[in-house]
Design an enzyme around this catalytic site. Sequence first.
Site, PDB file in Angstrom:
ATOM      1  N   ASP A   8       3.848  -8.602   5.331  1.00 30.12           N
ATOM      2  CA  ASP A   8       5.120  -8.625   4.852  1.00 30.12           C
ATOM      3  C   ASP A   8       6.087  -8.730   5.773  1.00 30.12           C
ATOM      4  OD1 ASP A   8       3.726  -8.179   2.553  1.00 30.12           O
ATOM      5  OD2 ASP A   8       4.546  -6.236   1.846  1.00 30.12           O
ATOM      6  N   ASP A 129       3.979  -9.218 -10.625  1.00 33.78           N
ATOM      7  CA  ASP A 129       4.327  -7.580 -10.073  1.00 33.78           C
ATOM      8  C   ASP A 129       4.875  -6.723 -11.476  1.00 33.78           C
ATOM      9  OD1 ASP A 129       3.663  -8.782  -7.690  1.00 33.78           O
ATOM     10  OD2 ASP A 129       5.667  -9.371  -7.421  1.00 33.78           O
TER      11      ASP A 129
END
EC number: 5.3.1.16
Length: 239
Positions: A8, A129
């Site tokens: 990330d 998500d």
Amino acid sequence: MILYPAIDLKEGRCVRLLRGAMDQATVYNDDPAAQAQLFAQAGFPWLHLVDLDGAIHGRAVNQAAVAAILAAVDVPVQLGGGIRDMAAIERWLAAGIRRVILGTVALRDPDLVRAAGRLHPGRVVVGIDARGGRVAVEGWVETAETTALDLARRFEDAGVAAIIYTDIDRDGALVGVNVEATAELARAVSIPVIASGGVAGIADIHAVKATGVIAGVVVGRALYDGRLAPDEALQALAA
């Protein structure tokens, strides 16, 4: 089943967030390309990249870090975060990204996802998500009324390669994968489903594999904190 180590990217560095909070970032490596090389050398067959800043701003922000990773490794890379139009999809695929992950735009503009799936079969992934079962977008800042299952069903026969289902409440928290919800989603659609969020150790890898319906799992903090050994995890999948 494929294990995807996560990189990330925030401000050019490799970080992990806690439940998606940008102010809860732990920096693990100032050199994302070096981190990518470590994962490739460990034997992981794919890398999972997210431009966290891009997800917030709706456009690519960490291009330099992504380019450095692509130059450093030969393993295929999938990338999400801020990819919101066909031009961005085309740019990343031309740059060497194997699969683009479309999250916010999957909710806002599903026709774009279908068009991309037709043009680039096998190279488009839908990122779903969810917080409390509801889809979260714009870098997880906004939560919609749409459920993860409702969104997933919109892309049946759309040519997408996979769905990555992230349980935000578990992401980065080392509390275990939401195996039940992920497996339920995988059984409800024909698209391969990849689990993301909450991996705490080898028990989670075994639990995901035991479902027989989940196609892969994204792993982040457990690898960085040493709670999950790469060789142990890869051997478990190969067994």
